[in-house]
Design an enzyme around this catalytic site. Structure first.
Site, mmCIF file in Angstrom:
data_model
loop_
_atom_site.group_PDB
_atom_site.id
_atom_site.type_symbol
_atom_site.label_atom_id
_atom_site.label_comp_id
_atom_site.label_asym_id
_atom_site.label_seq_id
_atom_site.Cartn_x
_atom_site.Cartn_y
_atom_site.Cartn_z
ATOM 1 N N ARG A 168 -0.499 -9.075 13.368
ATOM 2 C CA ARG A 168 -1.069 -8.101 12.506
ATOM 3 C C ARG A 168 -1.892 -8.486 11.431
ATOM 4 N NH1 ARG A 168 4.336 -5.451 10.740
ATOM 5 N NH2 ARG A 168 3.409 -4.131 9.333
ATOM 6 N N ARG A 184 12.234 -7.262 4.976
ATOM 7 C CA ARG A 184 12.459 -5.819 4.596
ATOM 8 C C ARG A 184 13.050 -4.984 5.487
ATOM 9 N NH1 ARG A 184 6.013 -3.742 4.791
ATOM 10 N NH2 ARG A 184 6.012 -3.618 7.039
ATOM 11 N N LYS A 218 0.806 -1.435 -0.001
ATOM 12 C CA LYS A 218 0.092 0.057 -0.221
ATOM 13 C C LYS A 218 0.843 1.269 0.247
ATOM 14 C CE LYS A 218 -2.244 -0.860 3.862
ATOM 15 N NZ LYS A 218 -1.456 -2.172 4.280
ATOM 16 N N ARG A 268 -9.338 1.022 9.200
ATOM 17 C CA ARG A 268 -9.124 -0.226 9.227
ATOM 18 C C ARG A 268 -10.112 -0.843 10.042
ATOM 19 N NH1 ARG A 268 -3.160 0.393 9.217
ATOM 20 N NH2 ARG A 268 -1.898 -1.488 9.608
ATOM 21 N N ARG A 287 11.480 -2.258 10.960
ATOM 22 C CA ARG A 287 10.738 -2.032 11.851
ATOM 23 C C ARG A 287 10.415 -2.718 13.027
ATOM 24 N NH1 ARG A 287 5.364 -0.648 8.362
ATOM 25 N NH2 ARG A 287 4.312 -1.559 10.322
HETATM 26 P P1 AMP Z 1 0.856 0.110 9.123
HETATM 27 O O1 AMP Z 1 2.229 0.804 8.879
HETATM 28 O O2 AMP Z 1 -0.207 0.613 8.429
HETATM 29 O O3 AMP Z 1 1.272 -1.415 9.188
HETATM 30 O O4 AMP Z 1 0.557 0.262 10.782
HETATM 31 C C1 AMP Z 1 1.608 -0.121 11.819
HETATM 32 C C2 AMP Z 1 0.653 -0.311 13.261
HETATM 33 O O5 AMP Z 1 0.248 1.138 13.423
HETATM 34 C C3 AMP Z 1 -0.527 -1.141 13.333
HETATM 35 O O6 AMP Z 1 -0.068 -2.733 13.291
HETATM 36 C C4 AMP Z 1 -1.556 -0.866 14.308
HETATM 37 O O7 AMP Z 1 -0.846 -0.893 15.554
HETATM 38 C C5 AMP Z 1 -1.182 0.853 13.960
HETATM 39 N N1 AMP Z 1 -2.225 1.492 13.118
HETATM 40 C C6 AMP Z 1 -1.880 2.107 11.890
HETATM 41 N N2 AMP Z 1 -3.078 2.686 11.326
HETATM 42 C C7 AMP Z 1 -4.138 2.312 12.246
HETATM 43 C C8 AMP Z 1 -5.464 2.373 12.119
HETATM 44 N N3 AMP Z 1 -5.956 2.884 11.080
HETATM 45 N N4 AMP Z 1 -6.172 1.792 13.306
HETATM 46 C C9 AMP Z 1 -5.574 1.332 14.150
HETATM 47 N N5 AMP Z 1 -4.063 1.078 14.402
HETATM 48 C C10 AMP Z 1 -3.443 1.449 13.426
#
Ligand code: AMP
Length: 216
Positions: A172, A127, A13, A88, A161
């Site tokens: 996740r 990654r 994404k 989400r 990360r």
């Molecule tokens: P991402 O970089 O999108 O994979 O997000 C990393 C982490 O941030 C996720 O595993 C969640 O803990 C938190 N996170 C990111 N976006 C959201 C969202 N829209 N709602 C809730 N938690 C989020």
């Protein structure tokens, strides 16, 4: 145009959002990036979100909804937005509809990037990025030409990360299937969803997304 990108962690994404930003002049809003910045800055929001993120769990809806509202207002002149990693949950999607309605807008299109869970675990756990310029690499698919040196800027520090370990990736993915996948039905009911095959290579996925966006 308000575009929502939906897909499991590691589906690409962020990569696709950055390209669309350059190509179509839209602003990328990534709640994951915003939350990581808050954690790094040690803010109150970062403190509330950090532990949940480390365990692969979603942070409370009101925190991310607040972040998105702020960014929509800070970019009032933008041609449009690509929402990456938000909404989400159904609650977030409903809140987004309300936020957009009060600003005279709506979600125009939703693109779902579909990828197998096992492929995602391989993608994510391998990654890493250059700590200086952010260029992305992978242990199997894209190693630096010279080991330990960034191809783009010559930097020698790399980072991963903390939530990219196999155990956290599995959590996740679980959160994705339980809480985020229902959004496909939510937006499908409004006839706004196009699904692309995220197992294909990056250029093929790009082409499919362009077709999905340009379709009437
Ligand atoms: P991402 O970089 O999108 O994979 O997000 C990393 C982490 O941030 C996720 O595993 C969640 O803990 C938190 N996170 C990111 N976006 C959201 C969202 N829209 N709602 C809730 N938690 C989020």
């Amino acid at each position: 145009m308000i575009l929502v990108l939906i897909g499991p962690p590691g589906a690409g994404k962020g990569t696709q959002a950055k390209r669309l930003e350059d190509l179509r002049g839209l602003v990328q809003l990534s709640t994951g990036d915003m939350l990581r910045a808050a954690v790094a800055a040690g803010t109150e929001l970062g403190r509330q979100a950090g532990d949940l993120m480390e365990h692969g769990q979603l942070v409370p809806d009101d925190l991310v909804i607040g972040l998105i509202a702020e960014r929509l207002d800070a970019n009032k002149d933008a041609k449009g937005f690509i929402l990456d990693g938000f909404p989400r949950t159904i609650g977030q999607a409903e809140a987004l509809d309300r936020l957009l309605e009060t600003r005279g807008a709506q979600v125009d299109r939703t693109v779902v990037i579909d990828v197998d869970d096992d492929a995602l675990v391989v993608r994510i756990t391998g990654r890493f990025t250059c700590a200086t310029c952010g260029e992305g690499y992978h242990d199997l698919f894209k190693k630096p030409k010279e080991e330990g040196t960034c191809d783009k800027c010559g930097g020698t520090e790399f980072k991963r990360r903390p939530d990219d370990t196999e155990e956290v990736v599995r959590s996740r993915l679980k959160a994705y299937h339980a809480q985020t996948e229902p959004l496909v039905g939510y937006y499908g009911g409004q006839d706004k969803v196009r699904t692309v095959n995220g197992m294909a290579d990056i250029e093929a996925v790009q082409k499919e997304i362009d077709l999905a966006l340009d379709a009437a």
